[in-house]
Design a protein around this motif. Sequence first.
Motif, PDB file in Angstrom:
ATOM      1  N   ALA A 940       0.583  -1.457   0.129  1.00  0.00           N
ATOM      2  CA  ALA A 940      -0.285   0.377  -0.235  1.00  0.00           C
ATOM      3  C   ALA A 940       0.697   1.401   0.142  1.00  0.00           C
ATOM      4  O   ALA A 940       0.748   2.461  -0.224  1.00  0.00           O
ATOM      5  CB  ALA A 940      -1.329  -0.130   1.022  1.00  0.00           C
ATOM      6  N   PHE A 941       1.941   1.151   0.598  1.00  0.00           N
ATOM      7  CA  PHE A 941       3.414   2.996   0.588  1.00  0.00           C
ATOM      8  C   PHE A 941       3.998   2.506  -0.823  1.00  0.00           C
ATOM      9  O   PHE A 941       4.705   3.149  -0.258  1.00  0.00           O
ATOM     10  CB  PHE A 941       3.631   2.168   1.837  1.00  0.00           C
ATOM     11  N   SER A 942       4.246   1.842  -2.273  1.00  0.00           N
ATOM     12  CA  SER A 942       4.936   1.341  -2.593  1.00  0.00           C
ATOM     13  C   SER A 942       4.982   3.288  -3.323  1.00  0.00           C
ATOM     14  O   SER A 942       6.489   3.228  -3.902  1.00  0.00           O
ATOM     15  CB  SER A 942       4.752   0.551  -3.314  1.00  0.00           C
ATOM     16  N   GLY A 943       4.817   3.596  -3.567  1.00  0.00           N
ATOM     17  CA  GLY A 943       4.301   4.266  -4.394  1.00  0.00           C
ATOM     18  C   GLY A 943       4.624   5.854  -3.629  1.00  0.00           C
ATOM     19  O   GLY A 943       4.226   6.956  -3.917  1.00  0.00           O
ATOM     20  N   ASN A 944       5.081   5.651  -2.488  1.00  0.00           N
ATOM     21  CA  ASN A 944       4.895   6.979  -1.280  1.00  0.00           C
ATOM     22  C   ASN A 944       5.915   7.899  -1.456  1.00  0.00           C
ATOM     23  O   ASN A 944       6.976   7.784  -1.393  1.00  0.00           O
ATOM     24  CB  ASN A 944       4.855   6.115   0.144  1.00  0.00           C
ATOM     25  N   PHE A 945       5.380   9.111  -1.806  1.00  0.00           N
ATOM     26  CA  PHE A 945       6.482  10.097  -1.978  1.00  0.00           C
ATOM     27  C   PHE A 945       8.006  10.138  -0.735  1.00  0.00           C
ATOM     28  O   PHE A 945       9.628  10.502  -0.824  1.00  0.00           O
ATOM     29  CB  PHE A 945       6.126  11.536  -2.672  1.00  0.00           C
ATOM     30  N   ASN A 946       7.466  10.332   0.102  1.00  0.00           N
ATOM     31  CA  ASN A 946       7.815  10.234   1.214  1.00  0.00           C
ATOM     32  C   ASN A 946       8.896   9.483   1.512  1.00  0.00           C
ATOM     33  O   ASN A 946      10.049   9.284   2.306  1.00  0.00           O
ATOM     34  CB  ASN A 946       7.442  10.669   2.581  1.00  0.00           C
ATOM     35  N   LEU A 947       8.595   7.799   1.169  1.00  0.00           N
ATOM     36  CA  LEU A 947       8.965   7.138   1.481  1.00  0.00           C
ATOM     37  C   LEU A 947      10.521   6.397   0.350  1.00  0.00           C
ATOM     38  O   LEU A 947      11.339   6.198   0.729  1.00  0.00           O
ATOM     39  CB  LEU A 947       8.404   5.639   1.742  1.00  0.00           C
ATOM     40  N   GLN A 948      10.043   6.438  -0.637  1.00  0.00           N
ATOM     41  CA  GLN A 948      11.123   6.922  -1.626  1.00  0.00           C
ATOM     42  C   GLN A 948      12.262   7.735  -1.983  1.00  0.00           C
ATOM     43  O   GLN A 948      13.246   7.193  -1.763  1.00  0.00           O
ATOM     44  CB  GLN A 948      10.059   7.092  -3.604  1.00  0.00           C
ATOM     45  N   ASN A 949      11.940   8.873  -1.278  1.00  0.00           N
ATOM     46  CA  ASN A 949      12.928  10.143  -0.934  1.00  0.00           C
ATOM     47  C   ASN A 949      13.659   9.346  -0.223  1.00  0.00           C
ATOM     48  O   ASN A 949      15.340   9.460   0.727  1.00  0.00           O
ATOM     49  CB  ASN A 949      12.247  11.570  -0.629  1.00  0.00           C
ATOM     50  N   LEU A 950      13.114   8.794   1.110  1.00  0.00           N
ATOM     51  CA  LEU A 950      13.988   8.170   2.433  1.00  0.00           C
ATOM     52  C   LEU A 950      14.940   6.732   2.378  1.00  0.00           C
ATOM     53  O   LEU A 950      15.501   7.035   2.595  1.00  0.00           O
ATOM     54  CB  LEU A 950      12.498   7.554   3.575  1.00  0.00           C
ATOM     55  N   LEU A 951      13.858   6.517   1.771  1.00  0.00           N
ATOM     56  CA  LEU A 951      14.509   5.061   1.625  1.00  0.00           C
ATOM     57  C   LEU A 951      16.179   5.183  -0.056  1.00  0.00           C
ATOM     58  O   LEU A 951      17.023   5.164   0.043  1.00  0.00           O
ATOM     59  CB  LEU A 951      13.926   4.481   0.022  1.00  0.00           C
ATOM     60  N   ILE A 952      15.821   6.286  -0.686  1.00  0.00           N
ATOM     61  CA  ILE A 952      17.170   6.828  -1.216  1.00  0.00           C
ATOM     62  C   ILE A 952      17.685   7.647  -0.247  1.00  0.00           C
ATOM     63  O   ILE A 952      19.451   7.049  -0.538  1.00  0.00           O
ATOM     64  CB  ILE A 952      16.938   7.415  -2.690  1.00  0.00           C
ATOM     65  N   LEU A 953      17.521   8.693   0.581  1.00  0.00           N
ATOM     66  CA  LEU A 953      18.802   9.179   1.330  1.00  0.00           C
ATOM     67  C   LEU A 953      19.529   8.161   1.843  1.00  0.00           C
ATOM     68  O   LEU A 953      20.304   8.201   2.814  1.00  0.00           O
ATOM     69  CB  LEU A 953      17.981   9.762   2.106  1.00  0.00           C
ATOM     70  N   THR A 954      18.060   7.221   2.743  1.00  0.00           N
ATOM     71  CA  THR A 954      19.296   6.422   3.537  1.00  0.00           C
ATOM     72  C   THR A 954      20.108   5.663   2.943  1.00  0.00           C
ATOM     73  O   THR A 954      21.418   4.978   3.712  1.00  0.00           O
ATOM     74  CB  THR A 954      18.228   5.049   4.062  1.00  0.00           C
ATOM     75  N   ALA A 955      19.949   5.034   1.553  1.00  0.00           N
ATOM     76  CA  ALA A 955      20.724   4.044   1.179  1.00  0.00           C
ATOM     77  C   ALA A 955      22.133   5.309   0.080  1.00  0.00           C
ATOM     78  O   ALA A 955      23.353   5.263   0.812  1.00  0.00           O
ATOM     79  CB  ALA A 955      20.346   3.536  -0.031  1.00  0.00           C
ATOM     80  N   ILE A 956      22.307   6.065   0.285  1.00  0.00           N
ATOM     81  CA  ILE A 956      23.164   7.317  -0.030  1.00  0.00           C
ATOM     82  C   ILE A 956      24.019   7.742   1.257  1.00  0.00           C
ATOM     83  O   ILE A 956      25.113   7.010   1.606  1.00  0.00           O
ATOM     84  CB  ILE A 956      22.457   9.184   0.097  1.00  0.00           C
ATOM     85  N   LYS A 957      23.338   7.005   2.682  1.00  0.00           N
ATOM     86  CA  LYS A 957      23.601   7.725   4.031  1.00  0.00           C
ATOM     87  C   LYS A 957      24.413   6.191   4.756  1.00  0.00           C
ATOM     88  O   LYS A 957      25.452   6.285   4.610  1.00  0.00           O
ATOM     89  CB  LYS A 957      22.568   7.581   4.622  1.00  0.00           C
ATOM     90  N   ALA A 958      23.624   4.709   3.936  1.00  0.00           N
ATOM     91  CA  ALA A 958      24.578   3.170   4.658  1.00  0.00           C
ATOM     92  C   ALA A 958      25.215   2.738   3.577  1.00  0.00           C
ATOM     93  O   ALA A 958      26.157   1.746   3.898  1.00  0.00           O
ATOM     94  CB  ALA A 958      22.756   3.439   5.430  1.00  0.00           C
ATOM     95  N   ASP A 959      24.354   2.837   2.578  1.00  0.00           N
ATOM     96  CA  ASP A 959      24.985   1.549   1.084  1.00  0.00           C
ATOM     97  C   ASP A 959      24.600   2.570   0.407  1.00  0.00           C
ATOM     98  O   ASP A 959      23.808   1.771  -0.304  1.00  0.00           O
ATOM     99  CB  ASP A 959      23.716   0.547   1.574  1.00  0.00           C
ATOM    100  N   PRO A 960      25.762   3.167  -0.020  1.00  0.00           N
ATOM    101  CA  PRO A 960      26.088   3.931  -1.796  1.00  0.00           C
ATOM    102  C   PRO A 960      25.590   3.196  -2.847  1.00  0.00           C
ATOM    103  O   PRO A 960      25.113   3.124  -3.572  1.00  0.00           O
ATOM    104  CB  PRO A 960      26.944   4.899  -1.589  1.00  0.00           C
ATOM    105  N   SER A 961      26.175   2.148  -2.625  1.00  0.00           N
ATOM    106  CA  SER A 961      26.140   1.306  -4.502  1.00  0.00           C
ATOM    107  C   SER A 961      24.485   1.107  -4.433  1.00  0.00           C
ATOM    108  O   SER A 961      24.335   0.629  -6.026  1.00  0.00           O
ATOM    109  CB  SER A 961      26.956  -0.197  -3.189  1.00  0.00           C
ATOM    110  N   ARG A 962      23.820   0.993  -3.277  1.00  0.00           N
ATOM    111  CA  ARG A 962      21.946   0.990  -4.028  1.00  0.00           C
ATOM    112  C   ARG A 962      21.719   1.920  -4.614  1.00  0.00           C
ATOM    113  O   ARG A 962      20.701   2.148  -5.256  1.00  0.00           O
ATOM    114  CB  ARG A 962      21.770   0.445  -3.179  1.00  0.00           C
TER     115      ARG A 962
END
Length: 1609
Positions: A940-962
């Motif tokens: 239900a939350f796949s297209g959520n704007f905030n969650l997509q931002n958060l996923l990329i931001l978290t990856a930038i911080k924790a796992d840049p390879s993704r």
Amino acid sequence: MAAANAPITMKEALTLPSLGINPQFINFTHVTMESEKYICIRETAPQNSVVIVDMNMPMQPLRRPITADSALMNPNSRILALKAQLPGTTQDHLQIFNIELKAKVKSHQMPEQVVFWKWISPKMLALVTQTSVYHWSIEGDSEPVKMFDRTANLQGNQIINYRCDPSEKWLVLIGIAQGPPERPQLVKGNMQLFSVDQQRSQALEAHAASFATFKVTGNDSPSILISFASRSFNAGQLTSKLHVIELGAVPGKPSFSKKQADLFFPPDFADDFPVSMQISQKYGLIYVITKQGLLFVYDLETASAVYRNRISPDPIFLTTDASSVGGFYAVNRRGQVLLATVNEATIVPFVSGQLNNLELAVNLAKRGNLPGAENLVVQRFQELFSQSKYKEAAELAAESPQGILRTPDTVAKFQSVPVQAGANTTIVANKKNLLENWLAEDKLECTEELGDLVKTVDNDLALKIYIKARATPKVVAAFAERREFDKILIYSKQVGYNPDYLFLLQTILRTDPQAAVNFALMMSQMEGGCPVDYNTITDLFLQRNLIREATAFLLDVLKPNLPEHGYLQTKVLEINLVTFPNLGCIFEHFSTILSLPDIKRVIVNTHAIEPQALVEFFGTLSREWALECMKDLLLVNLRGNLQIIVQTAKEYCEQLGVDACIKLFEQFKSYEGLYFFLGSYLSSSEEPEIHFKYIEAAAKTGQIKEVEHLTHYLFVNNMLRYIEGYVQKVNPGNAPLVVGQLLDDECAEDFIKGLILSVRSLLPVEPLVEECEKRNRLRLLTQFLEHLVSEGSQDVHVHNALGKIIIDSGDNPEHFLTTNPYYDSRVVGKYCEKRDPTLAVVAYRRGQCDDELINVTNKNSLFKLQARYVVERMDGDLWDKALSPDNEYRRQLIDQVVSTALPESKSPDQVSAAVKAFMTADLPHELIELLEKIVLQNSAFSGNFNLQNLLILTAIKADPSRVMDYVNRLDNFDGPAIGEVAVEAQLYEEAFAIFKKFNLNVQAVNVLLDNIHSIDRAVEFAFRVEEEAVWSQVAKAQLREGLVSEAIESFIRADDATQFLEVIKAAEDANVYHDLVKYLLMVRQKSKEPKVDSELIYAYGKIDHLGEIEEFILMPNVANLQNVGDRLYDEALYEAAKIIFRFISNWAKLAVTHVKLKEFQSAVDAARKANSSKTWKEVCFACVDSEEFRLAQICGLNIIIQVDDLEEVSEYYQNRGCFSELISLMESGLGLERAHMGIFTELGVLYARYRPEKLMEHIKLFSTRLNIPKLIRACDEQQHWKELTYLYIQYDEFDNAATTIMNHSPEAWDHMQFKDVVVKVANVELYYKAVHFYLQEHPDLINDLLNVIALRVDHTRVVDIMRKAGQLRLIKPYMVAVQSNNVTAVNEALNEIYIEEEDYDRLHESIELHDNFDQIGLAQKIEKHELLEMRRVASHIYKKAGRWKQSIALSKKDNLYKDCMETCSQSGDRELSEELLVYFIEQGKKECFAAALFVCYDLIRPDVAMELAWMNNMIDFAFPYLLQFIREYTGKVDELIKYKLETLNEAKAKENEEKDMVAQQNMYAQLLPLALPAPPMPGMGGGYAPPPPMGGMGMPPMPPFGMPPMGPY
């Protein structure tokens, strides 16, 4: 008196220990408080520091590490004064610091120790030493100024205060010392009052003092008052006084009358003394504070007592004025800072009601604008108005407190007053005699109005008018003003007038208390009784604290000892017992007539009576009276008198009765008294009622142990009825304790249940449950609790207990825990933890007890329940605790959240809270795992704007390879923001991809340029997108990299002219001016900038396009041509610069440019147009360097006329060796119209250096136009001594001239010139230097020199110089010339020369004329000389020196008999003369003998001479002497006879004259009548006296002829 009704309010502002101040530093030497703004505390442990407390922010003290002996804060500002003693000395170093500015204001080192100091104003410090007092201003650089010396009475005193009045004209110093030997514990106070204007001191005895200003009615200037308090012990009497006096009263103007009052110290404060005094100008009150904490309040105007109370149980050592509130601050030894203020709501009612001083109440209300006196003011106004005292009424209305009379009604009342017309107003100061005559002749109608008019001129005359006009009130008032009180009574009796005796008594009392006593006694003796009640009179005295006067009055009027005076007798006893307890002996005097009310009124003053004495006094009273008195004591002060009543009840319980005592305590509900009384009686009583009363009292007073003890006692003795009665009737609140004790005593449960049910809702549930639970007997309360619930009780303790019982019984506890809203979840959950953890979770969830739920689930591994609760709770703090790294169960909780709690959740808020919590807890990997499950997998939350931002931001911080994968797969995220984050995370390719994906070309190219640093890729990207903004960014990057040409091309492609400044700088650095010209032409089409046009000209100059320059400057432009020309000139592009300078007519720069181009003639022409000194110099110097001396001279002549530039030109020529050309230039300059002294002087200097042969001529020709000092230096440097001498003479420096001549004599010396110079020198030493000089170099001319300076030199010193040089003879002419001054050294030197030359004549002449030398030494030196004349000179010297014998002996030795005789004659010594005769006889010198008789004629006795001659057969040689002697004496006898005859003739002639006078008088007497006999003449006697007998004439009889017998000679 209740504190709320007290006129003075005390409150604790703060306590110093609460600020961290050690109690050992709370004393007089460590704490200072100069104003109400700051307190300063000096600490010495654990480290030296100063604590500053701002009273506006007392809980934020400022602590600074400072070492000092004393510290004072400025009264107004944050300025700190520090004092410290210099080690090893008695000197103090003072410093003043500004804390806000962190700067030292000033400092000073006192030569003596400062024993006390104080701020007397915000700008002035007072310094007190052992001997003097100084004032030190903090302004300017002034040092402390001595004000006065301390008087003897302050010797050895501890200085405690120093003050000055507002005008700083009156100063007071206060000290304390040990008391007198008979009472050393009473501290003695001393005071020194000093007048600055009169420079006088007065020593007084006082402990505290203060200044105030007061406005006296009728005086425009405020009066300066001083108030001081003292307490002294003299002649066995202890006196305490308060004085208020005026200082510097002006004669002829109304002044303040001196006031004094007694300070009444209670008996417990016998050795107390005042330590401080503060005066409230706001209210006109004096505050006197004592060491032991007493406060006395007096009125400043009347010195009337207002209030007394103890404000501190601890000693007070420091006070300061709180002017803003009209009170004061006090600091005691405990560290309390107390603030005393006036209770504005109660002080006026207190003074008018308690003190019954209406006048003072009105004055206080007017002075402080206080409420409470409205009725009094209105009443007084009406009285004044009815008495036609309109002026006083108007003043009262104007000053009325709170404006109660400043109303339209008051104004209308004044307007309604009729104007009195026809009054006889002929009273004038110079007509008073006429008025007196009219009054004596009864020609004047006397009225009260006339008396009022006359009273302004003459009081006595006004009194006569009032008496004739029968203005009785005015007559009585006049007698009162004259203090003729006896006449008031007589006059009132005569006219039958009944005056207002009470008002009269009040008036007298204000000015003269003793006169008021006399007047009151006179009233008491009036016929018909006293017109004023004795009690009223007494109250008047007591209102003004006149205890002694009131006592004196009452003792006098109560002498008859009448029963009706019993109240008054009690009153005098009361006031004396309160004030003077040692006067209790008068009690016996009145004891026979004291009634019970009298005793009750006296006995309530327990503060003034010894408690033990009072207890003993109760033993003398009857039972009824004693109980009544005890009741009154409890009624007046229950708390204060309870101890005395309990003690009395204990002592006399048998006489008073136990029941009566119990009833007395119960009447006042004094269970504390009942408890203490029954406690002493309980051991001897077995009455149950007594025990019951004791239990009740113990319960009411909180004596819990006693309740339990008595409960056990009653249970053991089977007295259950009393237990029920106590619980049900007396104190149900103590039922839990009773139940607990019964359970401990194993009482039957039925009885306990019945006991509990009997009180029901009155029983406190919490302690009951606690007592039962403590004993594990909680089920006992089931019925009681259910009963309470059924009655609707919502008490949490009831439901807690019921829940615990249900949990223990297992009767569906989940239902109770989820449905009951009243129990305490935390309490019940705690109870469930060890029984059933799941029930504890239910209870905690219901009450949101986060910590408890987390703990119980962790302890019991209930992580699924915990995860669900945390997710549902959505509380950030709870998430923080659960995900804290310190939580050892965090991993288990995260697993349950990811796997169970969140997948179950359908709430976006819950998901958002969980994600936020993971981010806050810094769990990026776990968060990525969570988000991938939610976002990438279909949910239900796949297209959520905030969650997509958060996923990329978290990856930038924790796992840049993704990140790159997420960017490609996701579309609904914030591209610009995510791209910036990627750049910050150094993921540049990912950022470039994001910006390209969102068509952000500028950001994309910036990534390539700024982060990837690939200009080639950027250029390629710019060609692909073909955007000007992109080309602009590429151009900037190329410019930064130094690719200037490529950058210029890119800027042209971008059509970007904004960066022209950077492009210009870069092109200049890279020297690509051809490209720059293209760029600037493009820029010039877009904007008109001076910088662009200027740089374009400069670029043309750099590429040598001179034609383009000329064309451009002729066209319209905004170039800064001057700046461009200067730049071209600096770059040595002189041809281009010449074009610019010629165009702008800058002739100065053009001239210099011509110089650079070697065009000197053009340069001179341009310089002539510029006419600037600087330009002339530049051209001149260039011509000199190029050896164009003709042109250089043209320029130079225009330069040297400027004084400041002359020296520079001269140095330039000289440095290049052009001496002749320079001299030629200067010589040419002499003829200039503007030639000045500098040219002449500089030419002289040049002559001195390079043409010395012309120097002297130049000096002599132009001596008046030369700067001689400068030329002197030049001549000195070049060693032209003759010229230097001449210059010194011309400059009147004769000392230097003389020195130069002597130091350089071969060239500079000329005898005549030197003589002229040497007489003008100022340095005397040069005279003697000149003597040495001539002695060495020109000895033949030394006498000529000495003659010239003879009047200026010390002849002795000159002789010493020549004597040391061995050349005395050389200056003989000089010494002969100055010998007339009779100088010892000169005389002796000449005498030596004469001896050496054997010139005895000159020697004799020198000795005769000049006697200032060592005569005896010279005589001794030549007395053995081989020349006779020399020896004769020695004899002559001895004779002059009075050494007669030595002179005679020396003459005898050389057979100089004539000299011997002359010496004897001159000596006047008879013995020497006669010895010389004997010597001549012995030597057979008969002729000499005869000559000696005549030479020494006056000295030789005739008998001796004739005897010697007769004995030595020299009568013939002595006969001439004898003849001379006879002739001499015969002549003397003839003279005597002649004198005698003349005397007799004169006497006879006088006698004949007297006879003729008497005969003439007798002839006159015969012509007078017989009745008038002539009076006897003075000295006549009764007739003629016989003449005195005449002696016989002739010589007296001569003795017989012959010589007396001669003895051996």
